[in-house]
Design an enzyme around this catalytic site. Structure first.
Site, PDB file in Angstrom:
ATOM      1  N   ALA A 112       8.792  43.692 -33.425  1.00 52.56           N
ATOM      2  CA  ALA A 112       8.466  44.853 -34.253  1.00 52.56           C
ATOM      3  C   ALA A 112       8.987  44.600 -35.668  1.00 52.56           C
ATOM      4  O   ALA A 112       9.757  43.667 -35.902  1.00 52.56           O
ATOM      5  CB  ALA A 112       9.069  46.125 -33.671  1.00 52.56           C
ATOM      6  N   LYS A 113       8.556  45.427 -36.603  1.00 54.45           N
ATOM      7  CA  LYS A 113       9.051  45.321 -37.979  1.00 54.45           C
ATOM      8  C   LYS A 113       8.715  46.608 -38.706  1.00 54.45           C
ATOM      9  O   LYS A 113       7.768  47.316 -38.356  1.00 54.45           O
ATOM     10  CB  LYS A 113       8.401  44.140 -38.710  1.00 54.45           C
ATOM     11  CG  LYS A 113       9.247  43.596 -39.846  1.00 54.45           C
ATOM     12  CD  LYS A 113      10.400  42.760 -39.333  1.00 54.45           C
ATOM     13  CE  LYS A 113      11.169  42.101 -40.465  1.00 54.45           C
ATOM     14  NZ  LYS A 113      12.215  41.181 -39.962  1.00 54.45           N
ATOM     15  N   GLY A 114       9.509  46.913 -39.716  1.00 52.65           N
ATOM     16  CA  GLY A 114       9.261  48.115 -40.507  1.00 52.65           C
ATOM     17  C   GLY A 114       9.540  47.869 -41.971  1.00 52.65           C
ATOM     18  O   GLY A 114      10.096  46.827 -42.349  1.00 52.65           O
TER      19      GLY A 114
END
Length: 424
Positions: A112-114
């Site tokens: 995941a990444k934000g």
């Protein structure tokens, strides 16, 4: 393959680079190639509006993202980036590289990444806190200690993680330290986390250098990016006898053939917030960095730094990717043709997520380890993962990057295959 309508068609985007890497590994996957499109499609992409009241009373709006690329092997794991160039394409690619990275090191996570498109250095601390808390509330429906665990990345730090943890906990009605990693130690953070990524670059680089018969004692080292990753990797290599001849960041490019005093440079950077003006080295043109005499290069800044043109000029024998996605696929081909070995990002800089995993485990158990225990466990995991990938590259007669992707994709797609599709 159906193309994603929201992904740029340009061949020079981070997501395009990732897709080309998947295309290259697909022929090695045998029966699992039936499932390979799983890796070309993020599971979930969230775009959020973040209204922020500024200190002067005005209201500004910022765009935030959280992408969960693949959750077949466990909850999502990946940092949160605050940078003016953050966009969906970049966050998708970074989340996908996290999927590969966690599987390459065999951690029980997905990717995941934000991020938020913002220059954090132009905000006051109060504005930064309000921005972080609103962003956390907006993505709160998709994160959690068993769902998706954010961590620091470019432009964020332990303080930002403390705000995220507190906001999520207040909304849940109880303190949940395991929702993020990279927190301050006194709030459930892990010893050794801040230096872990740079340490992993050193550990993997040391293993590969041994196998290439490259002596670290006396080796000339060039480092792009002098943050936590580049500076710590450089420090450990210097302790092993190397000398840092060049350092580049956004403000300047420094060169000293006799070696740069890292302690003095670190002190200068702490005072001035960048390396520009440091008197212990010559300031040269930024593009000249890629033509300097060097044995080992550590790109530890942002993605998309090593182009084919720059790859043609490099004199090093070994590249250690401290950053995510610093090398374009056509540059990879050029480096291979010139006999330059690349230790890819998905294993080279995995020390950070490895110690993030340790932090998460410690939070779940409320039992914490010493820094020496952390370093010992991380060194063992990283060394064994690197050796496994090296052996796979020899077996398949391919690059270390392709070998890392083979190892990772087999693990991910086996999980996808055995879990099946629900509802069918």
């Amino acid at each position: 393959m159906d193309k994603l309508s929201y992904a740029s068609e340009s061949p020079n985007t981070a997501w395009s680079t990732y897709l080309q890497q998947i295309d290259r590994v697909a022929p090695y996957l045998g029966e699992l190639s039936r499932w390979v499109d799983t890796l070309r499609h993020p599971k979930r992409a969230l775009i959020v509006d973040i209204p922020l009241q500024m200190d002067d009373g005005s209201i500004r709006h910022f765009e935030g993202f959280r992408v969960q690329h693949n959750l077949s092997r466990g909850p999502g794991k990946g940092g949160v980036r605050y940078h003016p160039n953050v966009d969906l394409n970049e966050v998708m690619a970074l989340s996908a590289w996290m999927t590969i990275k966690c599987a390459a090191v065999n951690l029980p996570y997905g990717g995941a990444k934000g991020g938020i498109r913002v220059d954090p250095f132009k905000l006051s601390e109060g504005e930064l806190e309000r921005l972080t808390r609103r962003y956390t509330s907006e993505i709160g429906l998709v994160i959690g200690p068993q769902k998706d665990i954010p961590a620091p990345d470019v432009g964020t730090n332990a303080k930002v993680m403390a705000w995220m943890m507190d906001t999520y906990s207040m909304n849940q009605g109880t303190t949940i330290t395991g929702v993020v990693t990279g927190k301050p130690v006194h709030l459930g953070g892990s010893l050794g986390r801040e230096k872990a990524t740079g340490r992993g670059v050193f550990v993997t680089g040391r293993e590969v250098a041994r196998r290439l018969n490259i002596e670290t004692d006396g080796a000339r080292l060039a480092v792009q990016g002098f943050g936590n990753v580049g500076s710590e990797a450089a420090r450990l290599f210097v302790a092993a006898g190397a000398r840092v001849v060049a350092v580049q960041d956004h403000s300047a490019t420094l060169y000293n053939a006799e070696g740069i005093d890292l302690t003095a440079l670190t002190d200068w950077q702490a005072t001035h917030k960048n390396i520009a003006g440091f008197s212990g080295a010559q300031t040269i043109d930024a593009e000249a960095f890629w033509q300097l005499p060097m044995d080992i290069l550590i790109p530890a800044a942002l993605e998309g730094q090593i182009t084919r043109e720059r790859a043609e000029k490099l004199s090093c024998k070994l590249i250690l990717e401290g950053a995510n996605g610093p090398t374009y696929p056509d540059a990879d081909d050029m480096l291979a043709s010139r006999g330059i070995t690349v230790v890819p990002d998905v294993i080279c800089n995995a020390g950070g997520v490895t110690v993030s995993y340790f932090e998460w485990v410690q939070d779940m158990a409320s039992f914490f380890w010493s820094e020496s225990e952390i370093n010992e466990r991380m060194d063992k995991i990283m060394s064994e993962a690197m050796i496994h990938i090296w052996d796979k590259a020899r077996e398949k007669e391919c690059s270390l990057r392709t070998a890392a992707y083979i190892v990772a994709c087999e693990r991910i797609l086996m999980a996808r295959k055995d879990r099946g599709i629900y509802p069918g």
